[in-house]
Design a protein around this motif. Sequence first.
Motif, mmCIF file in Angstrom:
data_model
loop_
_atom_site.group_PDB
_atom_site.id
_atom_site.type_symbol
_atom_site.label_atom_id
_atom_site.label_comp_id
_atom_site.label_asym_id
_atom_site.label_seq_id
_atom_site.Cartn_x
_atom_site.Cartn_y
_atom_site.Cartn_z
ATOM 1 N N ALA A 328 0.835 -1.200 0.000
ATOM 2 C CA ALA A 328 0.000 0.000 0.000
ATOM 3 C C ALA A 328 0.870 1.250 0.000
ATOM 4 O O ALA A 328 0.586 2.220 -0.719
ATOM 5 C CB ALA A 328 -0.927 -0.012 1.217
ATOM 6 N N ARG A 329 1.941 1.237 0.803
ATOM 7 C CA ARG A 329 2.859 2.394 0.819
ATOM 8 C C ARG A 329 3.534 2.550 -0.534
ATOM 9 O O ARG A 329 3.721 3.672 -1.027
ATOM 10 C CB ARG A 329 3.902 2.222 1.922
ATOM 11 N N HIS A 332 1.255 4.150 -2.944
ATOM 12 C CA HIS A 332 1.096 5.574 -2.622
ATOM 13 C C HIS A 332 2.271 6.388 -3.151
ATOM 14 O O HIS A 332 2.085 7.419 -3.807
ATOM 15 C CB HIS A 332 0.971 5.736 -1.110
ATOM 16 N N TYR A 333 3.486 5.945 -2.870
ATOM 17 C CA TYR A 333 4.668 6.680 -3.314
ATOM 18 C C TYR A 333 4.809 6.675 -4.830
ATOM 19 O O TYR A 333 5.347 7.616 -5.422
ATOM 20 C CB TYR A 333 5.931 6.098 -2.673
ATOM 21 N N GLN A 335 2.654 7.143 -6.972
ATOM 22 C CA GLN A 335 1.811 8.157 -7.600
ATOM 23 C C GLN A 335 2.550 9.473 -7.818
ATOM 24 O O GLN A 335 2.099 10.319 -8.597
ATOM 25 C CB GLN A 335 0.564 8.391 -6.740
#
Length: 370
Positions: A328-329, A332-333, A335
Amino acid sequence: MNAMPHAVSGTIRASAAPADGLGTSAARARSAELERLIHEDPGRFRVLTGDRPTGRLHLGHYFGTLHNRVRLQHLGVETFVLVADYQVLTDRDVADDLSGHVEELVLDYLAIGLDPGRATIFTHSAVPALNQLLLPFLSLVSVAELNRNPTVKDEIAHSRQPSVSGLMFTYPVHQAADILFCKANLVPVGQDQLPHLEITRTVARRFNDRYGRGTAVLPEPEALLSPAPLLLGTDGTKMSKSRGNAIALAADADETARLIRRARTDSERHITYDPAGRPEVSSLVLLAALCQDRAPEQVAEEIGSGGAGALKRHVTEAVNEYFAPLRARRAHYAQDRGQLRRVLREGNARANALADATLEEVRRAMNSLY
């Protein structure tokens, strides 16, 4: 970045540790003592570690080294993480999609929990003073010593090139520059990397003896050996990017399940943990145990006579649950690719400041400042 603690400028060494060798048994004993010292005073240590951007990092990397880097960071050890883009050229003619591989590596670093505010993430090619240190350091090591280095021999044997480049041959001295430019005094390594680190210690010791005039210009870094587990790839050999048998950190849940389903096991239905007798099965058991923070014997007993199918289902569930937050991290990064470049720019700036200072100190000691 905070100024370097004075304690880091000298070697932190047990009185019983030999100055001229890094035998495995001595290194393991010293590593245990170093762990105690780290917990007592993490500020006296500076770590240098890193990776070559040659492809996606995998679960073997994570449990072998990456997890330990985050642990040291959280303990308060000043950490430098090198993206060794120049070293990609040691065993290949062309660095294909190097920029993309560098970004993916930084993305993995952020996803596992390395904090750019506490860890300096930088690239080889962006730190000229680091690479300038290679020249004086090479003068301190003989060709015979490089020829004897077992790690270089192994890398040459597995090189995919028809001939060996000079960069491959001088790899251990380049690694010495990587470590000494920031005056790192602690290097997390596997047992097979001890000869490389011994070259670094030799370079530092000889430089100090030849040019130091009674002072230790460069520290003699110590090895921090960890009981890193050896995870096998899906084909039963060592998990490796180049062998195509790895489960990448970037893999999603479905890809992970597919890769684990095709992992090699054996014909015995009852599941046991026996690394020597049943390496493939035991590696899968160990992977589940690492993800669940359990003893591998407990995992094997729980699966019992369920066979390879039950084992693989259990491992898939454990891996996907453990790595869900990391994935998930990472998403996120991913993006904001601009953030990855900002992390490198800031890390490169910090690394350059240190490298410039060290190079000036080295040149002053050599009486070559004009």
